[in-house]
Write an enzyme that holds these catalytic residues in place. Structure first.
Site, short mmCIF file in Angstrom:
data_model
loop_
_atom_site.label_atom_id
_atom_site.label_comp_id
_atom_site.label_asym_id
_atom_site.label_seq_id
_atom_site.Cartn_x
_atom_site.Cartn_y
_atom_site.Cartn_z
N PRO A 11 -8.20 5.32 -2.35
CA PRO A 11 -7.13 6.16 -2.89
C PRO A 11 -5.96 5.38 -3.48
O PRO A 11 -5.56 4.34 -2.94
CB PRO A 11 -6.67 6.99 -1.69
CG PRO A 11 -7.22 6.32 -0.49
CD PRO A 11 -8.46 5.61 -0.94
N ASN A 12 -5.46 5.91 -4.56
CA ASN A 12 -4.27 5.42 -5.27
C ASN A 12 -4.51 4.16 -6.09
O ASN A 12 -3.63 3.73 -6.83
CB ASN A 12 -3.08 5.24 -4.32
CG ASN A 12 -2.69 6.53 -3.64
OD1 ASN A 12 -2.43 7.50 -4.32
ND2 ASN A 12 -2.70 6.58 -2.32
N ARG A 19 1.67 1.48 -10.08
CA ARG A 19 1.92 1.71 -8.66
C ARG A 19 2.59 0.49 -8.05
O ARG A 19 1.99 -0.59 -8.01
CB ARG A 19 0.58 1.96 -7.95
CG ARG A 19 0.71 2.11 -6.47
CD ARG A 19 -0.66 2.07 -5.80
NE ARG A 19 -0.49 2.25 -4.37
CZ ARG A 19 -1.40 1.97 -3.47
NH1 ARG A 19 -2.59 1.51 -3.85
NH2 ARG A 19 -1.16 2.15 -2.19
N TYR A 24 1.63 -4.78 -6.16
CA TYR A 24 0.25 -4.80 -6.66
C TYR A 24 0.10 -5.39 -8.06
O TYR A 24 -1.02 -5.55 -8.55
CB TYR A 24 -0.33 -3.38 -6.64
CG TYR A 24 -0.39 -2.78 -5.24
CD1 TYR A 24 -1.27 -3.30 -4.29
CD2 TYR A 24 0.44 -1.73 -4.86
CE1 TYR A 24 -1.32 -2.78 -3.01
CE2 TYR A 24 0.39 -1.20 -3.57
CZ TYR A 24 -0.49 -1.74 -2.65
OH TYR A 24 -0.54 -1.23 -1.38
N ASN A 75 -12.45 -2.16 -1.57
CA ASN A 75 -11.02 -2.08 -1.24
C ASN A 75 -10.79 -0.64 -0.80
O ASN A 75 -10.60 0.24 -1.65
CB ASN A 75 -10.15 -2.43 -2.44
CG ASN A 75 -8.67 -2.41 -2.07
OD1 ASN A 75 -8.30 -1.91 -1.01
ND2 ASN A 75 -7.84 -2.95 -2.94
N ALA A 78 -5.75 2.79 1.73
CA ALA A 78 -5.17 3.28 3.00
C ALA A 78 -6.25 3.65 4.03
O ALA A 78 -5.99 3.61 5.24
CB ALA A 78 -4.26 4.47 2.72
N HIS A 81 -7.13 1.55 7.24
CA HIS A 81 -6.38 1.61 8.49
C HIS A 81 -6.64 2.89 9.28
O HIS A 81 -6.11 3.05 10.38
CB HIS A 81 -4.88 1.49 8.19
CG HIS A 81 -4.57 0.47 7.14
ND1 HIS A 81 -4.85 -0.87 7.30
CD2 HIS A 81 -4.05 0.60 5.87
CE1 HIS A 81 -4.50 -1.51 6.19
NE2 HIS A 81 -4.01 -0.65 5.32
N ASP A 88 -18.22 3.47 10.00
CA ASP A 88 -19.55 3.86 10.47
C ASP A 88 -20.58 3.81 9.34
O ASP A 88 -21.71 3.36 9.54
CB ASP A 88 -19.51 5.29 11.05
CG ASP A 88 -18.97 5.35 12.47
OD1 ASP A 88 -18.78 4.27 13.09
OD2 ASP A 88 -18.74 6.47 12.97
N GLU A 99 -14.78 -6.95 2.30
CA GLU A 99 -13.57 -6.11 2.29
C GLU A 99 -12.50 -6.87 1.51
O GLU A 99 -12.36 -8.09 1.67
CB GLU A 99 -13.11 -5.89 3.74
CG GLU A 99 -11.81 -5.12 3.85
CD GLU A 99 -11.31 -5.04 5.30
OE1 GLU A 99 -12.07 -5.42 6.24
OE2 GLU A 99 -10.16 -4.62 5.50
N HIS A 101 -8.38 -6.81 -0.14
CA HIS A 101 -7.05 -6.23 -0.33
C HIS A 101 -6.26 -7.08 -1.29
O HIS A 101 -6.24 -8.31 -1.17
CB HIS A 101 -6.31 -6.12 1.01
CG HIS A 101 -7.05 -5.27 1.98
ND1 HIS A 101 -7.09 -3.91 1.88
CD2 HIS A 101 -7.85 -5.61 3.02
CE1 HIS A 101 -7.86 -3.43 2.84
NE2 HIS A 101 -8.34 -4.44 3.53
N SER A 103 -2.91 -7.03 -1.72
CA SER A 103 -1.72 -7.54 -1.03
C SER A 103 -2.11 -8.16 0.31
O SER A 103 -3.20 -7.89 0.84
CB SER A 103 -0.73 -6.39 -0.78
OG SER A 103 -1.29 -5.44 0.12
N ARG A 108 2.84 -7.11 5.78
CA ARG A 108 3.45 -5.80 5.51
C ARG A 108 3.63 -5.02 6.82
O ARG A 108 3.64 -5.61 7.89
CB ARG A 108 2.59 -5.07 4.48
CG ARG A 108 2.49 -5.86 3.16
CD ARG A 108 1.66 -5.14 2.14
NE ARG A 108 2.28 -3.89 1.73
CZ ARG A 108 1.65 -2.95 1.03
NH1 ARG A 108 0.40 -3.14 0.63
NH2 ARG A 108 2.27 -1.83 0.71
N ARG A 112 -0.52 -1.59 8.77
CA ARG A 112 -1.51 -2.16 7.86
C ARG A 112 -2.23 -3.37 8.47
O ARG A 112 -3.10 -3.97 7.85
CB ARG A 112 -0.86 -2.59 6.54
CG ARG A 112 -0.29 -1.44 5.75
CD ARG A 112 0.23 -1.90 4.39
NE ARG A 112 1.23 -0.98 3.90
CZ ARG A 112 0.96 0.15 3.22
NH1 ARG A 112 -0.29 0.46 2.93
NH2 ARG A 112 1.93 0.94 2.82
C1 DQA Z 1 -4.43 -2.27 -0.17
C2 DQA Z 1 -3.57 -2.38 1.11
C3 DQA Z 1 -3.50 -1.06 1.85
O1 DQA Z 1 -2.72 -1.18 3.01
C4 DQA Z 1 -2.90 0.01 0.96
O2 DQA Z 1 -2.92 1.26 1.60
C5 DQA Z 1 -3.54 0.09 -0.38
C6 DQA Z 1 -3.95 -1.14 -1.06
C7 DQA Z 1 -4.38 -3.57 -1.00
O3 DQA Z 1 -5.26 -3.72 -1.86
O4 DQA Z 1 -3.51 -4.41 -0.83
O5 DQA Z 1 -3.66 1.16 -0.96
O6 DQA Z 1 -5.77 -2.05 0.22
#
Ligand code: DQA
Length: 150
Positions: A11-12, A19, A24, A75, A78, A81, A88, A99, A101, A103, A108, A112
């Site tokens: 998401p996002n 954003r 980011y 990625n 959110a 977390h 699963d 995995e 990320h 950031s 942070r 997170r």
């Molecule tokens: C993220 C880090 C997450 O904590 C956050 O909710 C994101 C982006 C990152 O790519 O740094 O949406 O996964």
């Protein structure tokens, strides 16, 4: 035909570019998709690059990857977390899981710092900015090469 590497975004991440650019950066998700496709091509792979704001859709794609992907780069944003469902689902994937990320989540907020997804990941790339994506493609190609050895 070799299977694609699935690159799944939560998401996002569709809002990358506008954003919270101080966290980011200004690169868009479309730019990242291009970077990944180019790097994969140079390494003899293809990618299937996807983004969803919905947990269930991500779970569905992970289930599709059981048969359909050479490996998964994810990625989960959110959901990292919060999502036991994504963890699963990933536990059913025999192929490598990276995995990722953008950031450094450990620098942070405390919420997170914990990742459910890490419990199901082969490896984790954190805090290298959007460069983490092509680096993850490179790492995935190495894992797949090592796996292919007799
Ligand atoms: C993220 C880090 C997450 O904590 C956050 O909710 C994101 C982006 C990152 O790519 O740094 O949406 O996964």
């Amino acid at each position: 035909m070799t299977k694609p590497i699935f690159i799944l975004n939560g998401p996002n991440l569709n809002l990358l570019g506008t954003r919270e650019p101080q966290i980011y950066g200004s690169t868009t998700l479309a730019d990242i998709e291009r970077l990944c496709a180019d790097r994969a091509k140079a390494l003899g792979h293809t990618v299937s690059f996807r983004q969803s704001n919905h947990e269930g859709e991500l779970v569905g794609w992970i289930q599709e990857a059981i048969e359909g992907a050479a490996g998964i780069i994810i990625n989960p944003a959110a959901y990292t977390h919060t999502s036991i469902a994504i963890m699963d689902a990933l536990k059913n994937v025999a192929a490598p899981v990276i995995e990722l990320h953008i950031s450094n989540t450990h620098r942070r907020e405390a919420f997170r710092h914990h990742s459910y997804v890490s419990l199901a990941a082969t490896g984790v790339i954190i805090g290298l900015g959007v460069d983490g994506y092509p680096i993850a493609v490179e790492a995935m190609a190495r894992l797949l090469k090592a796996k292919a050895k007799p």
